[in-house]
Design a protein around this motif. Structure first.
Motif, PDB file in Angstrom:
ATOM      1  N   UNK A  11       1.056  -1.260   0.176  1.00  0.00           N
ATOM      2  CA  UNK A  11      -0.159  -0.165  -0.221  1.00  0.00           C
ATOM      3  C   UNK A  11       0.358   1.099   0.046  1.00  0.00           C
ATOM      4  N   UNK A  12       0.564   1.788  -0.766  1.00  0.00           N
ATOM      5  CA  UNK A  12       1.500   3.326  -1.023  1.00  0.00           C
ATOM      6  C   UNK A  12       0.496   4.652  -0.378  1.00  0.00           C
ATOM      7  N   UNK A  13       1.533   5.463  -0.234  1.00  0.00           N
ATOM      8  CA  UNK A  13       0.823   7.354   0.183  1.00  0.00           C
ATOM      9  C   UNK A  13       1.229   7.697  -1.688  1.00  0.00           C
ATOM     10  N   UNK A  14       0.233   8.080  -1.989  1.00  0.00           N
ATOM     11  CA  UNK A  14       0.076   9.351  -2.572  1.00  0.00           C
ATOM     12  C   UNK A  14       1.553   9.894  -2.593  1.00  0.00           C
ATOM     13  N   UNK A  15       1.079  11.471  -2.392  1.00  0.00           N
ATOM     14  CA  UNK A  15       2.079  12.600  -2.706  1.00  0.00           C
ATOM     15  C   UNK A  15       2.882  12.424  -2.192  1.00  0.00           C
ATOM     16  N   UNK A  24       2.543  21.344  -7.756  1.00  0.00           N
ATOM     17  CA  UNK A  24       1.715  22.237  -8.524  1.00  0.00           C
ATOM     18  C   UNK A  24       0.452  22.747  -6.758  1.00  0.00           C
ATOM     19  N   UNK A  25       0.985  22.245  -6.217  1.00  0.00           N
ATOM     20  CA  UNK A  25       0.835  22.581  -5.117  1.00  0.00           C
ATOM     21  C   UNK A  25       1.212  23.748  -3.908  1.00  0.00           C
ATOM     22  N   UNK A  26       2.251  23.750  -4.435  1.00  0.00           N
ATOM     23  CA  UNK A  26       2.702  25.355  -4.223  1.00  0.00           C
ATOM     24  C   UNK A  26       2.573  25.791  -5.456  1.00  0.00           C
ATOM     25  N   UNK A  27       2.238  25.852  -5.952  1.00  0.00           N
ATOM     26  CA  UNK A  27       2.077  27.005  -7.258  1.00  0.00           C
ATOM     27  C   UNK A  27      -0.152  27.779  -6.484  1.00  0.00           C
ATOM     28  N   UNK A  28      -0.635  26.294  -6.219  1.00  0.00           N
ATOM     29  CA  UNK A  28      -1.705  26.858  -5.829  1.00  0.00           C
ATOM     30  C   UNK A  28      -1.968  27.386  -4.420  1.00  0.00           C
ATOM     31  N   UNK A  50       5.159  19.544   1.910  1.00  0.00           N
ATOM     32  CA  UNK A  50       3.563  19.321   0.743  1.00  0.00           C
ATOM     33  C   UNK A  50       2.548  18.136   1.032  1.00  0.00           C
ATOM     34  N   UNK A  51       3.705  17.209   2.234  1.00  0.00           N
ATOM     35  CA  UNK A  51       2.774  15.830   3.223  1.00  0.00           C
ATOM     36  C   UNK A  51       1.832  16.435   3.273  1.00  0.00           C
ATOM     37  N   UNK A  52       1.714  17.730   3.686  1.00  0.00           N
ATOM     38  CA  UNK A  52       0.771  18.514   4.874  1.00  0.00           C
ATOM     39  C   UNK A  52      -0.330  19.132   4.492  1.00  0.00           C
ATOM     40  N   UNK A  85      -4.070  20.935 -11.938  1.00  0.00           N
ATOM     41  CA  UNK A  85      -3.941  19.417 -10.785  1.00  0.00           C
ATOM     42  C   UNK A  85      -2.593  19.231 -11.342  1.00  0.00           C
ATOM     43  N   UNK A  86      -1.703  19.140 -12.179  1.00  0.00           N
ATOM     44  CA  UNK A  86      -1.827  18.244 -12.736  1.00  0.00           C
ATOM     45  C   UNK A  86      -0.262  18.862 -13.756  1.00  0.00           C
ATOM     46  N   UNK A  87      -0.376  20.122 -14.017  1.00  0.00           N
ATOM     47  CA  UNK A  87       0.417  21.308 -14.308  1.00  0.00           C
ATOM     48  C   UNK A  87       1.859  20.920 -15.021  1.00  0.00           C
ATOM     49  N   UNK A  88       2.868  20.202 -13.266  1.00  0.00           N
ATOM     50  CA  UNK A  88       4.350  20.217 -13.206  1.00  0.00           C
ATOM     51  C   UNK A  88       3.796  19.118 -12.279  1.00  0.00           C
ATOM     52  N   UNK A  89       3.171  18.358 -11.865  1.00  0.00           N
ATOM     53  CA  UNK A  89       3.362  16.665 -11.000  1.00  0.00           C
ATOM     54  C   UNK A  89       4.000  15.675 -12.407  1.00  0.00           C
ATOM     55  N   UNK A  90       5.053  15.056 -11.504  1.00  0.00           N
ATOM     56  CA  UNK A  90       5.349  14.061 -12.070  1.00  0.00           C
ATOM     57  C   UNK A  90       5.195  13.135 -11.244  1.00  0.00           C
ATOM     58  N   UNK A  91       5.575  11.392 -11.831  1.00  0.00           N
ATOM     59  CA  UNK A  91       5.364  10.326 -10.854  1.00  0.00           C
ATOM     60  C   UNK A  91       6.959  10.630 -10.357  1.00  0.00           C
ATOM     61  N   UNK A  92       7.240  10.202  -9.740  1.00  0.00           N
ATOM     62  CA  UNK A  92       9.410  10.073  -8.724  1.00  0.00           C
ATOM     63  C   UNK A  92       9.570   9.454  -9.778  1.00  0.00           C
TER      64      UNK A  92
END
Length: 221
Positions: A11-15, A24-28, A50-52, A85-92
């Motif tokens: 099971x994985x956390x997401x962010x 994208x969180x920072x941009x918001x 960001x995880x918070x 929401x997905x403008x600059x988000x990427x998979x690690x």
């Protein structure tokens, strides 16, 4: 780190664990601040927070004022975030390969995040590797969220896997606490969003990784 046997499910956390959502969180956050002509927050400042989620980011930027304006600020933040929401988000780096490895080993996968369901379901389709995951528990799927263990136990139940055969991987203290309380093997993703003020050595994770590719090596040694 504890000696480990292969899990039946991970099971994985997401962010901060599967997705690098901090840009994208920072941009918001900065959209909200800019609208009020307040100083913007740098990537070096917002990334470890960001995880918070919205509360952690807004509390950092607004201090005590956040508590007085919580609902107003959160609504403004979530509106701005959903718009891009997905403008600059990427998979690690390494996540795609890790998921393929788990599939090849017949290890089930689920996501357990504190992100609201509406945002989770909006974000995940942008990433086919994650969209293929059938069991996804969001922060409001149940009446409680991490660090309560219930979301993890619910995911295990949906997968049909006993809790002691599950691993939980996350980058925040609440992730490790939830996993421990759920009686799962816990793995700290140290490549995620951990601030200088955090003390991950005291969180009690069973193991840690500095890159997603290291996960399977924990039971293949």
């Amino acid at each position: 780190m504890k000696r480990a046997t292969a899990p039946t499910a991970v099971l994985f956390d997401l962010d901060g664990t599967l997705l690098d959502t901090a840009p994208d969180l920072g941009a918001a956050l900065n959209t909200v601040l800019q609208a009020e002509q307040r100083p913007l927050v740098s990537a070096a400042e917002y990334t470890p927070l960001a995880s918070h989620g919205s509360a952690g980011l807004l509390r950092y930027a607004y201090g005590d004022e956040f508590e007085r304006r919580r609902d107003e600020l959160r609504d403004a933040f979530l509106t701005a975030y959903a718009r891009n929401i997905a403008a600059n988000t990427q998979l690690f780096d390494g996540v795609t390969q890790l998921l393929l490895q788990l599939h090849a080993q017949d290890i089930a996968v689920a996501i357990v995040t504190n992100k609201p369901h509406a945002l989770t379901t909006q974000l995940i389709p942008h990433y086919p590797e994650l969209a293929a995951i059938k069991v996804i528990i969001s922060g409001d799927t149940l009446t409680v969220a991490k660090p309560d263990p219930a979301p993890l136990l619910h995911a295990a139940q949906l997968l049909g896997v006993p809790k002691h055969q599950c691993w939980y991987v996350g980058d925040a203290q609440r992730d490790i606490e939830a996993g421990r309380r759920a009686d799962m093997f816990t793995v700290l993703a140290r490549y995620g969003y951990i601030s200088a003020q955090d003390e991950p050595q005291n969180w009690g994770a069973d193991a840690h990784i500095d890159h997603p590719a290291e996960l399977t090596s924990l039971w293949l040694k």
